[in-house]
Design an enzyme around this catalytic site. Structure first.
Site, PDB file in Angstrom:
ATOM      1  CB  SER A   7     -28.352 -48.390 106.706  1.00  0.00           C
ATOM      2  OG  SER A   7     -27.158 -49.015 106.682  1.00  0.00           O
ATOM      3  CG  HIS A  32     -29.444 -51.722 109.482  1.00  0.00           C
ATOM      4  ND1 HIS A  32     -30.421 -53.187 109.545  1.00  0.00           N
ATOM      5  CD2 HIS A  32     -28.819 -52.149 107.953  1.00  0.00           C
ATOM      6  CE1 HIS A  32     -30.929 -53.925 108.264  1.00  0.00           C
ATOM      7  NE2 HIS A  32     -29.416 -53.375 107.483  1.00  0.00           N
ATOM      8  CG  ASP A  34     -26.531 -53.011 105.431  1.00  0.00           C
ATOM      9  OD1 ASP A  34     -27.384 -53.572 104.950  1.00  0.00           O
ATOM     10  OD2 ASP A  34     -26.803 -51.288 105.524  1.00  0.00           O
ATOM     11  CG  MET A  36     -23.412 -56.268 101.207  1.00  0.00           C
ATOM     12  SD  MET A  36     -23.883 -54.982  99.972  1.00  0.00           S
ATOM     13  CE  MET A  36     -25.115 -53.472 101.219  1.00  0.00           C
ATOM     14  CG  HIS A  65     -29.594 -56.924 106.426  1.00  0.00           C
ATOM     15  ND1 HIS A  65     -30.202 -55.807 105.634  1.00  0.00           N
ATOM     16  CD2 HIS A  65     -30.118 -57.948 106.066  1.00  0.00           C
ATOM     17  CE1 HIS A  65     -30.385 -56.473 104.110  1.00  0.00           C
ATOM     18  NE2 HIS A  65     -30.859 -57.599 104.440  1.00  0.00           N
ATOM     19  CG  MET A  67     -28.512 -58.240 102.522  1.00  0.00           C
ATOM     20  SD  MET A  67     -28.372 -55.916 101.605  1.00  0.00           S
ATOM     21  CE  MET A  67     -27.540 -56.036 103.434  1.00  0.00           C
ATOM     22  CG  MET A 136     -34.258 -55.779 101.653  1.00  0.00           C
ATOM     23  SD  MET A 136     -33.144 -54.269 102.669  1.00  0.00           S
ATOM     24  CE  MET A 136     -31.952 -54.252 100.997  1.00  0.00           C
ATOM     25  N   GLY A 141     -27.469 -53.641  98.022  1.00  0.00           N
ATOM     26  CA  GLY A 141     -25.954 -54.071  97.638  1.00  0.00           C
ATOM     27  C   GLY A 141     -25.558 -52.238  97.859  1.00  0.00           C
ATOM     28  CG  PHE A 142     -24.460 -50.566  95.048  1.00  0.00           C
ATOM     29  CD1 PHE A 142     -22.868 -50.414  94.921  1.00  0.00           C
ATOM     30  CD2 PHE A 142     -25.315 -51.119  94.266  1.00  0.00           C
ATOM     31  CE1 PHE A 142     -21.980 -50.802  94.919  1.00  0.00           C
ATOM     32  CE2 PHE A 142     -24.394 -52.747  93.828  1.00  0.00           C
ATOM     33  CZ  PHE A 142     -22.878 -51.931  94.210  1.00  0.00           C
ATOM     34  N   GLY A 143     -26.043 -48.108  99.324  1.00  0.00           N
ATOM     35  CA  GLY A 143     -26.980 -47.287  99.436  1.00  0.00           C
ATOM     36  C   GLY A 143     -28.143 -46.081  98.476  1.00  0.00           C
ATOM     37  N   GLY A 144     -28.524 -45.171  99.196  1.00  0.00           N
ATOM     38  CA  GLY A 144     -28.882 -44.058  97.995  1.00  0.00           C
ATOM     39  C   GLY A 144     -29.777 -44.256  97.532  1.00  0.00           C
ATOM     40  CG  ASP A 174     -32.144 -51.555 104.800  1.00  0.00           C
ATOM     41  OD1 ASP A 174     -31.893 -50.523 104.600  1.00  0.00           O
ATOM     42  OD2 ASP A 174     -30.766 -53.033 105.131  1.00  0.00           O
ATOM     43  N   GLY A 175     -34.382 -48.929 103.087  1.00  0.00           N
ATOM     44  CA  GLY A 175     -34.244 -48.607 101.580  1.00  0.00           C
ATOM     45  C   GLY A 175     -34.468 -47.528 101.573  1.00  0.00           C
ATOM     46  N   GLY A 196     -30.034 -44.876 106.324  1.00  0.00           N
ATOM     47  CA  GLY A 196     -28.613 -44.950 105.256  1.00  0.00           C
ATOM     48  C   GLY A 196     -28.079 -42.459 105.399  1.00  0.00           C
ATOM     49  CB  SER A 197     -28.454 -41.428 101.722  1.00  0.00           C
ATOM     50  OG  SER A 197     -27.647 -42.643 101.272  1.00  0.00           O
TER      51      SER A 197
END
Length: 219
Positions: A7, A32, A34, A36, A65, A67, A136, A141-144, A174-175, A196-197
């Site tokens: 991501s 990926h 993202d 938004m 993706h 959103m 999901m 909306g936010f990573g981590g 994802d997530g 991502g992270s």
């Protein structure tokens, strides 16, 4: 083998093109992206102009993706920017089905996603149009964020739906994906791991990706 899609939300935005090259060299299958809009989710990232600007840096598959609300308005822009796949949310305002039809008309693969609180009954009407279903496992909306394990049965449900219909469909997650949760998702039927992270903070991204690819076969 399981596909891995880093991501880019977790990349260094000041050097996004270089980060794209980095994930490709590390062995990633897709990138990926993202997108938004600050309306469907409480965050704003980037759109077609940024994607178009980095498209020339890599030949990796661009998995956008969206959103965003009313995704049907922007399909042509993402196609023109060089995306290979575009995923919309079944919860989005507007006409996700129309967006998916247009995505395929433009020669891209179409995906549909559902949020953690959304039942599979909401995504089912869109699956016949989908090349990919994205589950999901965090709130978008936010990573981590931490992985929501209650979402794993949705992966299994979609996998069983595809088998019943004789469909070869990618199932992406994802997530909160890491070495533990990723394996759980693949065992449930996932064919693509978005992370991502855990990838961008890894001391050895290439080794991490190689490990995840070995988790299991794609459908």
């Amino acid at each position: 083998m399981t596909k891995v899609s880093p991501s880019m939300l977790s990349a260094d935005f000041s050097r996004l093109g270089d980060e794209l090259v980095r994930v490709e060299k590390a062995g990633a299958d897709w990138a990926h992206l993202d997108v938004m809009d600050g309306m469907f989710v409480p965050n704003i990232t980037f759109g077609p102009p940024v994607i178009k600007a980095i498209r020339g840096r890599s030949r990796i598959t661009f998995d956008a993706h969206l959103m965003i609300q009313s995704p049907e308005r922007y399909v042509d822009a993402f196609a023109d920017a060089g995306c290979d796949m575009v995923t919309v949310h079944c919860e989005a305002e507007g006409d996700p089905a129309e967006a998916m039809d247009r995505i395929r008309e433009r020669g891209m693969k179409a995906g549909v996603s559902l949020n953690p609180e959304t039942p599979t009954s909401r995504i089912e009407p869109f699956l016949d149009k989908a090349d990919l279903a994205l589950v999901m496992t965090v709130h978008p909306g936010f990573g981590g964020q931490a992985f929501i394990s209650d979402c794993v049965p949705k992966i299994s449900w979609i996998s069983e739906w595809a088998k019943r219909k004789g469909r070869r469909m990618e199932i992406s997650v994802d997530g909160g994906v890491n070495s533990v949760t990723g394996k759980t998702c693949v065992e449930a039927g996932a064919t693509v791991l978005v992370a991502g992270s855990s990838l961008f903070k890894s001391a050895d991204m290439a080794s991490q990706i190689s490990e995840w690819k070995a988790y299991g076969p794609s459908l």
